[in-house]
Design an enzyme around this catalytic site. Structure first.
Site, short mmCIF file in Angstrom:
data_model
loop_
_atom_site.label_atom_id
_atom_site.label_comp_id
_atom_site.label_asym_id
_atom_site.label_seq_id
_atom_site.Cartn_x
_atom_site.Cartn_y
_atom_site.Cartn_z
N ASN A 2 51.53 89.44 28.72
CA ASN A 2 50.47 89.10 29.50
C ASN A 2 49.88 87.75 28.70
OD1 ASN A 2 48.03 88.61 30.58
ND2 ASN A 2 46.99 90.50 29.87
N LYS B 256 47.36 85.98 29.49
CA LYS B 256 46.04 85.77 29.56
C LYS B 256 45.61 84.32 29.91
CE LYS B 256 45.33 89.35 26.14
NZ LYS B 256 44.49 90.28 25.59
N HIS C 130 42.86 94.75 34.36
CA HIS C 130 42.81 94.66 33.27
C HIS C 130 41.55 94.82 32.80
CE1 HIS C 130 43.49 92.68 29.23
NE2 HIS C 130 44.86 93.00 29.30
N GLU D 274 40.05 93.19 30.64
CA GLU D 274 39.17 91.69 30.53
C GLU D 274 38.52 91.55 31.85
OE1 GLU D 274 42.23 89.47 28.58
OE2 GLU D 274 41.84 90.59 26.72
N GLU E 257 46.01 101.03 28.17
CA GLU E 257 45.56 100.00 27.36
C GLU E 257 44.30 100.57 26.61
OE1 GLU E 257 47.92 96.19 27.87
OE2 GLU E 257 45.92 95.97 28.96
N GLY F 213 43.78 92.99 21.46
CA GLY F 213 43.55 91.69 20.75
C GLY F 213 42.75 91.84 19.62
N SER G 234 47.51 95.33 20.93
CA SER G 234 48.20 95.06 19.33
C SER G 234 49.54 95.37 19.16
CB SER G 234 47.02 95.29 18.41
OG SER G 234 46.08 94.90 18.79
C1 PEP Z 1 46.74 92.79 26.78
O1 PEP Z 1 46.11 91.76 27.09
O2 PEP Z 1 47.07 93.51 27.73
C2 PEP Z 1 46.94 93.21 25.48
C3 PEP Z 1 47.60 94.35 25.33
O3 PEP Z 1 46.82 92.23 24.46
P1 PEP Z 1 47.11 92.50 22.96
O4 PEP Z 1 48.77 92.67 22.78
O5 PEP Z 1 46.95 91.12 22.27
O6 PEP Z 1 46.47 93.66 22.16
#
Ligand code: PEP
Length: 249
Positions: free
Chosen positions: A9, A11, A94, A96, A167, A173, A213
């Protein structure tokens, strides 16, 4: 047998030019196992990525779609527009988008239903609890409720075509990864919820990813857990070497 699926992803990162540089480095990917791989990129980069990966098995995904086919929705992108580009996946809900763009479970449900009814783009449905919810010990009931709302009105013959990404918001992040046991336990809870809503054939075939992460150093311990079928990877999918390292866990 569920084939693992790892999606990046991006973003709101990269430009068309830097996406093409990534694609040049990444398209020779030689996976060391049977696995599905995709990059979910900003809209402006999708056509370039579809072109760059056209002779490969690497899929391309969007990160959002509107639930109407067309209309007066300034700034939005529709399913026919994504189909015209030829994308394979679309991230839906997501955290976000839920947090910064007020996306509700009702909207998420409409988007997932629309994609399933059309059938040409696979939804990657994101669910997960905040730190506050986890500290209150309510993570399982919170995620179960999201699943219930996001799958409302979706029939058993279509439900198995959804990819679910668990998630935890506190792990996205932040560098804080859920432990393999925490991640696996929630993916198992989700699988049981799918079984309760549908049946065992749907729950045993549905793909459930973990996201939060994930990086080359921790992908093996996470991705070898029994109920985790892959990963949704943010930051570590931006560099081709890191993303290849995660895929070849
Ligand atoms: C994501 O944006 O779906 C995500 C899991 O980000 P990160 O791997 O940076 O934590």
């Amino acid at each position: 047998m569920r084939v693992p699926f790892i999606a990046g992803n991006w973003k709101m990162f990269k430009t068309i030019a830097s996406a093409k540089v990534f694609a040049d480095e990444f398209k020779d990917l030689k996976a060391n196992k049977e696995i599905k791989v995709a990059i979910c990129a900003p809209y402006t980069q999708l056509a370039a990525l579809v072109e760059a990966f056209k002779d490969t098995e690497i899929g391309v995904g969007a990160q959002n779609v509107h639930y109407e086919a067309e209309g007066a929705f300034t700034g939005e992108i529709s399913l026919p527009m994504l189909k015209e580009i030829g994308v394979d996946y679309c991230i839906i809900g997501h955290s976000e988008r839920r947090e910064y763009f007020n996306e509700t479970d009702e909207a998420v449900n409409k988007k997932v239903k629309m994609l399933l009814e059309d059938g040409s783009i696979t939804p990657i449905l994101c669910v997960g609890e905040s730190l506050e919810v986890r500290e209150a010990g309510e993570e399982a009931s919170f995620v179960e409720e999201q699943i219930e709302k996001d799958f409302a009105g979706i029939s058993a013959d279509k439900a198995g075509n959804v990819v679910i990404a668990y998630e935890p918001v506190w792990a996205i992040g932040t560098g804080k990864t859920a432990t393999p046991d925490q991640a696996d336990s929630m993916c198992k809870t989700i699988r049981e919820k799918i079984k309760a809503l549908y049946d065992e054939s749907v729950s045993e075939s549905i793909i459930i990813q973990y996201g939060g992460s994930v990086k080359p150093a921790n992908s093996k311990e996470i991705l070898t857990m029994g109920d985790i079928d892959g990963a949704l990877v943010g930051g570590a999918s931006l560099k081709s070497e890191d993303f290849k390292g995660i895929i070849n866990f």
